[in-house]
Design a protein around this motif. Structure first.
Motif, short mmCIF file in Angstrom:
data_model
loop_
_atom_site.label_atom_id
_atom_site.label_comp_id
_atom_site.label_asym_id
_atom_site.label_seq_id
_atom_site.Cartn_x
_atom_site.Cartn_y
_atom_site.Cartn_z
N GLN A 57 -24.38 15.73 -76.11
CA GLN A 57 -24.19 16.23 -74.75
C GLN A 57 -24.39 17.75 -74.70
OE1 GLN A 57 -23.12 14.79 -71.64
NE2 GLN A 57 -23.91 12.94 -72.56
N LEU A 65 -22.20 1.25 -80.27
CA LEU A 65 -21.21 1.87 -79.40
C LEU A 65 -21.50 1.52 -77.95
CD1 LEU A 65 -20.82 5.46 -80.86
CD2 LEU A 65 -19.40 3.49 -81.27
N VAL A 86 -15.05 5.47 -75.46
CA VAL A 86 -16.05 5.05 -76.44
C VAL A 86 -15.50 3.82 -77.15
CG1 VAL A 86 -17.41 5.74 -78.43
CG2 VAL A 86 -16.72 7.44 -76.74
N LYS A 107 -5.99 4.18 -79.67
CA LYS A 107 -7.24 4.38 -80.40
C LYS A 107 -7.22 3.47 -81.62
CE LYS A 107 -7.59 9.21 -79.21
NZ LYS A 107 -7.33 10.58 -79.69
N ILE A 145 -14.04 6.94 -86.44
CA ILE A 145 -13.53 7.22 -85.10
C ILE A 145 -13.93 8.61 -84.63
CG2 ILE A 145 -11.37 7.77 -83.94
CD1 ILE A 145 -10.28 5.14 -85.05
N LYS A 196 -11.36 0.19 -79.75
CA LYS A 196 -11.38 1.42 -78.95
C LYS A 196 -11.43 2.61 -79.89
CE LYS A 196 -8.26 3.90 -75.84
NZ LYS A 196 -7.15 3.70 -74.87
N ILE A 197 -12.37 3.51 -79.67
CA ILE A 197 -12.50 4.67 -80.55
C ILE A 197 -11.81 5.87 -79.95
CG2 ILE A 197 -14.18 6.33 -81.39
CD1 ILE A 197 -15.96 4.06 -82.15
N GLY A 198 -11.96 6.08 -78.66
CA GLY A 198 -11.30 7.23 -78.03
C GLY A 198 -12.02 7.62 -76.77
N MET A 199 -11.60 8.74 -76.19
CA MET A 199 -12.21 9.16 -74.93
C MET A 199 -12.88 10.52 -75.06
SD MET A 199 -9.68 7.82 -71.92
CE MET A 199 -10.93 8.05 -70.66
N THR A 200 -13.88 10.74 -74.23
CA THR A 200 -14.53 12.04 -74.13
C THR A 200 -15.15 12.10 -72.73
OG1 THR A 200 -16.10 13.56 -75.14
CG2 THR A 200 -16.68 11.23 -75.20
N GLN A 201 -16.09 13.00 -72.53
CA GLN A 201 -16.74 13.05 -71.23
C GLN A 201 -18.24 13.20 -71.40
OE1 GLN A 201 -15.05 16.66 -69.55
NE2 GLN A 201 -16.85 17.82 -70.16
N VAL A 202 -18.98 12.70 -70.41
CA VAL A 202 -20.43 12.88 -70.40
C VAL A 202 -20.84 13.31 -69.00
CG1 VAL A 202 -20.91 11.19 -72.21
CG2 VAL A 202 -20.89 10.47 -69.84
N PHE A 203 -22.00 13.93 -68.91
CA PHE A 203 -22.54 14.29 -67.61
C PHE A 203 -23.59 13.25 -67.23
CE2 PHE A 203 -21.03 18.27 -69.39
CZ PHE A 203 -20.32 18.79 -68.32
N LEU A 246 -20.24 2.93 -74.06
CA LEU A 246 -19.49 3.93 -73.31
C LEU A 246 -19.20 3.37 -71.92
CD1 LEU A 246 -20.59 5.70 -75.61
CD2 LEU A 246 -20.93 7.51 -73.95
N ARG A 282 -22.71 15.06 -62.71
CA ARG A 282 -21.27 14.91 -62.53
C ARG A 282 -20.61 14.61 -63.86
NH1 ARG A 282 -21.90 10.75 -57.66
NH2 ARG A 282 -23.03 9.79 -59.36
N ARG A 283 -19.38 15.10 -64.01
CA ARG A 283 -18.63 14.82 -65.21
C ARG A 283 -17.99 13.44 -65.08
NH1 ARG A 283 -14.41 19.31 -67.03
NH2 ARG A 283 -14.41 19.73 -64.82
N ILE A 325 -17.33 10.11 -81.80
CA ILE A 325 -17.11 10.95 -80.62
C ILE A 325 -17.76 12.32 -80.83
CG2 ILE A 325 -15.30 12.17 -79.36
CD1 ILE A 325 -13.77 9.68 -79.20
N ASN A 342 -18.01 19.68 -76.13
CA ASN A 342 -18.55 19.18 -74.88
C ASN A 342 -17.58 19.34 -73.72
OD1 ASN A 342 -20.13 17.70 -73.10
ND2 ASN A 342 -19.18 15.79 -73.73
N THR A 343 -16.28 19.27 -74.01
CA THR A 343 -15.29 19.26 -72.95
C THR A 343 -14.80 20.66 -72.58
OG1 THR A 343 -13.62 18.86 -74.62
CG2 THR A 343 -14.45 16.95 -73.45
N TYR A 394 -24.85 21.93 -63.83
CA TYR A 394 -24.89 22.69 -62.59
C TYR A 394 -24.98 24.19 -62.83
CZ TYR A 394 -23.90 18.75 -59.56
OH TYR A 394 -23.98 17.58 -58.86
N ASP A 447 -20.50 14.05 -78.38
CA ASP A 447 -20.26 15.39 -77.84
C ASP A 447 -21.39 16.34 -78.21
OD1 ASP A 447 -18.01 14.61 -76.61
OD2 ASP A 447 -16.60 15.55 -78.00
#
Lengths: 207, 120
Positions: free
Chosen positions: B13, A184, A26, A195, B2, A8-15, A186, A20-21, B6, B62-63, B87, B10
């Motif tokens: 994105q 990777l 990752v 992590k 690591i 596990k590398i970590g978390m983030t967000q993508v659209f 997701l 939508r988020r 990420i 990105n966040t 959006y 990011d």
């Protein structure tokens, strides 16, 4: 191949394509060399032993080093067996990459959860505890654990104890993206463990 | 490895969100008009949300998000926008104010003339 080893590398967000988020985890998945192939004829079942992450030979027993040598792969830190479908050609020395999840919609990810040590009942089971004010002395205590009759504590009573550091599986996580060149993966949502924790990623069993 | 992996995702994105347009430069204290794409019955239209930026949160990548506050029909309304949301069509900065703090939450308890900010 049914699955692969990773971290596990970590978390983030993508659209996503609709804008939508999505919160994603990752995962570094593979590449995993095939160390040994087990067949119904010789072992009674069909599986491939995959290795993950290189290890110095000096840190392994001689028997283990020879085991990797026989397959013609570099010594690995860890190994794990994964089933594979009959008819697919798998032999020792092959490399399994994250690309096996190409076109797969859902995966199960298992790992060891974060250890929280010896935890009280409020943290471990989200019990209410007692009154913090008004002279309460049962601030974070468990409360009643049984009645006058039967006069004993029933088995399975929730009490303080070790919390976390157990194997858990997050099922049916949607695959958001497979990045073959970076090894990777997701996935939507969270995954057990810290992590850098080792995870086992499998194609979803029940979807 | 690591942090790098990420960061790369990011950065991609952010790059995708700002394709063909400039990244919105929004500072706390700005009076902005945020044009949001809204889908209604298969049709897409733009809706503007005009107000003051009272906070920027969740870093610069990105966040990142920003909070816009406006008084609508006498009621304070706050909206949190992801900075790189697909959006958001565009953000127009109409005025900038000189502010001395990062979060203008004190505006919530002020109305009328007291809620004004000093022009930059």
């Amino acid at each position: 191949m049914e699955g692969i080893l990773g971290r596990k590398i970590g978390m983030t967000q993508v659209f996503d394509d609709q804008g939508r988020r999505i919160a994603v985890t990752v995962l570094e998945a593979g590449p995993c060399p095939v160390v040994q192939v087990k067949t119904p004829e010789t072992d009674g079942y069909r599986a491939a032993q995959l290795g993950f992450e290189e290890q110095k030979p000096s840190r392994l027993a001689k028997a283990e080093v020879k085991h990797f040598e026989k397959a013609g792969v570099k010594p690995c830190k860890m190994t794990k067996e994964f089933a594979f479908d009959e008819g697919t050609e798998v032999k020792a020395g092959d490399t399994v990459t994250v690309n096996i999840f190409e076109g797969v919609k859902y995966v199960d990810v298992s790992g060891v959860t974060k250890g929280r040590g010896f935890a009280g009942v409020m943290r471990r089971y989200r019990m209410g505890g007692g009154a913090m004010t008004h002279g309460g002395h049962s601030k974070r205590r468990i409360g009643s654990i049984g009645a006058r009759r039967p006069g004993l504590v029933r088995k399975g009573r929730r009490m303080p104890g070790q919390m976390g550091a157990v194997n858990r599986k997050a099922r049916n996580l949607a695959v958001v993206e497979v990045r073959g060149e970076d090894n990777l993966l997701l996935v939507a949502g969270s995954v057990p463990g810290p992590k850098g924790g080792v995870v086992i990623i499998r194609k979803a069993l029940k979807k | 490895m690591i942090a790098k992996a990420i960061d790369k995702i990011d950065a991609e994105q952010v790059a995708k969100a700002n394709e063909g347009k400039k990244a919105p430069e929004i500072k706390v204290g700005d009076s902005v008009k945020v044009f949001v794409r809204i889908k209604e019955g298969g049709k897409e239209r733009l809706q503007a949300f005009a107000g003051t930026v009272i906070a920027r949160d969740n870093g610069s990548g990105n966040t990142a998000t920003f909070t816009v506050r406006r008084i609508s029909f006498g009621v304070g309304v706050e909206k949190v926008f992801p900075l790189n949301s697909p959006y958001i069509d565009r953000v127009e900065v109409e005025r900038s104010a000189r502010v001395r703090r990062a979060k203008l939450y004190f505006l919530r308890s002020r109305t009328g003339k007291k809620a004004r900010l000093r022009e930059a």
